[in-house]
Design an enzyme around this catalytic site. Sequence first.
Site, mmCIF file in Angstrom:
data_model
loop_
_atom_site.group_PDB
_atom_site.id
_atom_site.type_symbol
_atom_site.label_atom_id
_atom_site.label_comp_id
_atom_site.label_asym_id
_atom_site.label_seq_id
_atom_site.Cartn_x
_atom_site.Cartn_y
_atom_site.Cartn_z
ATOM 1 N N ASP A 274 1.160 3.471 4.710
ATOM 2 C CA ASP A 274 0.052 4.073 3.965
ATOM 3 C C ASP A 274 -1.059 4.531 4.912
ATOM 4 O OD1 ASP A 274 -0.506 1.455 4.686
ATOM 5 O OD2 ASP A 274 -1.336 0.868 2.744
ATOM 6 N N PHE B 68 -13.658 2.782 4.811
ATOM 7 C CA PHE B 68 -12.667 1.992 4.087
ATOM 8 C C PHE B 68 -12.283 2.763 2.836
ATOM 9 C CE2 PHE B 68 -10.653 -1.230 1.596
ATOM 10 C CZ PHE B 68 -9.976 -1.973 2.549
ATOM 11 N N VAL B 69 -10.993 3.048 2.693
ATOM 12 C CA VAL B 69 -10.554 3.888 1.580
ATOM 13 C C VAL B 69 -9.663 3.113 0.606
ATOM 14 C CG1 VAL B 69 -10.766 6.092 2.777
ATOM 15 C CG2 VAL B 69 -8.658 4.788 3.019
ATOM 16 N N ASP C 75 -4.552 1.912 11.112
ATOM 17 C CA ASP C 75 -5.952 1.634 11.401
ATOM 18 C C ASP C 75 -6.042 1.207 12.873
ATOM 19 O OD1 ASP C 75 -8.594 0.922 11.065
ATOM 20 O OD2 ASP C 75 -8.203 -0.890 9.920
ATOM 21 N N GLY D 80 0.783 -1.239 0.000
ATOM 22 C CA GLY D 80 0.000 0.000 0.000
ATOM 23 C C GLY D 80 0.810 1.281 0.000
HETATM 24 P P1 IMP Z 1 -3.783 -1.990 11.211
HETATM 25 O O1 IMP Z 1 -2.846 -3.093 11.561
HETATM 26 O O2 IMP Z 1 -5.202 -2.305 11.642
HETATM 27 O O3 IMP Z 1 -3.353 -0.629 11.656
HETATM 28 O O4 IMP Z 1 -3.922 -2.024 9.631
HETATM 29 C C1 IMP Z 1 -3.037 -1.423 8.797
HETATM 30 C C2 IMP Z 1 -3.106 -2.042 7.426
HETATM 31 O O5 IMP Z 1 -4.431 -2.455 7.083
HETATM 32 C C3 IMP Z 1 -2.718 -1.008 6.392
HETATM 33 O O6 IMP Z 1 -1.334 -1.014 6.175
HETATM 34 C C4 IMP Z 1 -3.521 -1.429 5.203
HETATM 35 O O7 IMP Z 1 -2.813 -2.378 4.449
HETATM 36 C C5 IMP Z 1 -4.767 -2.065 5.774
HETATM 37 N N1 IMP Z 1 -5.888 -1.110 5.825
HETATM 38 C C6 IMP Z 1 -6.429 -0.558 6.930
HETATM 39 N N2 IMP Z 1 -7.438 0.270 6.610
HETATM 40 C C7 IMP Z 1 -7.522 0.254 5.254
HETATM 41 C C8 IMP Z 1 -8.373 0.939 4.314
HETATM 42 O O8 IMP Z 1 -9.258 1.751 4.648
HETATM 43 N N3 IMP Z 1 -8.151 0.685 3.002
HETATM 44 C C9 IMP Z 1 -7.196 -0.182 2.575
HETATM 45 N N4 IMP Z 1 -6.371 -0.836 3.419
HETATM 46 C C10 IMP Z 1 -6.533 -0.624 4.756
HETATM 47 MG MG MG Z 2 -0.283 -1.603 4.466
#
Ligand code: IMP
Ligand code: MG
Length: 364
Positions: free
Chosen positions: A285, A337-338, A288, A231
């Site tokens: 990128d 979700f983007v 979340d 990403g």
């Molecule tokens: P986390 O571990 O929950 O912080 O997730 C981070 C990863 O989830 C990012 O590096 C993305 O690859 C994916 N991700 C989280 N939210 C989105 C979204 O809205 N669109 C696309 N990918 C996302």
């Molecule tokens: Mg990622």
Amino acid sequence: MNPMTQEVTAARRRPRSRRRPRVSQPPPPQQPVPPREPPESPPATAREVAATPERPRRRRRGRRRPVTEARPPEAEPALPGVRFAHPSEAEFARILDFYGLQWQYEPRTFPLRWEHGQVTEAFTPDFYLPDLNLYLEVTTLRSGLASDKNRKIRLVQELYPEVNIKLLKKRDLLRLLTKYGYGPLAPEEVPDVDRILISTPRLQQRVAELGSQISRDYAGKEPVLVGILRGVLCFMADLIRHITLPVTMDLMAVSTYEGDAAGSVKILKDLDENLKGRDVLLVEDIVDTGMTLHHVLDYLWSKKPASLKVCTLLDKRARRLIEVDIAYTGFEIPDEFVVGYGLDFRQRYRNLPFIAVLKHELLP
Ligand code: IMP
Ligand code: MG
């Protein structure tokens, strides 16, 4: 709740960035420029014109988007809703919203004719787009009205040469937005996308700002930027071109939870660089829940860097489960979700040049 109402609500609750007041402020001071042939009486001020009965006064402002650049918050006044005079104007506003472009509805009236000190004719364009410094008059196909509007627009251009104004049909608007980088896709061509959240020009401006800030903060050092695939691709590629220091870069890939993951995050592609004693900037990128970042940071600390900081393009703060320290944030975004600019939905849409919100019905 319809998406528009929802967004306004979100915007009101959110802190305001320093750039955003532009949305709610009227355009630059209005000094009527004297006509080439002096009128019989001096030009009236915009306030006097506002009292003329030519058209009912509606000073409404475009709604704000919930995306904020990560800057200090300021107090934010509530915004009134917008009542459009014509359905085509409401549709234009929806298109502008789709493309993430800020707008104001009828913020300024231009006096066009004066008699005995009274304004006898004036013109109020439908929209002002602060990002493009452009007034727009929306037109439907009825030619009688269009020619009168054309005449008034010519007059505005003659009397106020500094003002940028255009008469547009819907098709022309889509073409214009493409030209300014608020496209390139018409809404019907991206079926899974609900709306554009961050336009191409805003992305580019913010990435350039982050690059300058990082260049200042790391002056005299040679940082290594570590990106997490896939990403981060677009963001990292643009960001390094705005860093004016010697830098090196490395890329990692980690597994993400896909419903059946046993154990924890796995490293699918390891680092190639030795990070020992280096100033490491981890580039993401989007953050979340913070779980991926938390895990990767642990791993990077184990490599004994001199320093380790995080730079993320997007921060979905509302969904955070693990607190992580983020030094540089491009935009805080709402819990949506983007896709686009490297981010995918089932591996698609990484190539969109903007950040868009996926339609809710597509999500599990
Ligand atoms: P986390 O571990 O929950 O912080 O997730 C981070 C990863 O989830 C990012 O590096 C993305 O690859 C994916 N991700 C989280 N939210 C989105 C979204 O809205 N669109 C696309 N990918 C996302
Ligand atoms: Mg990622």
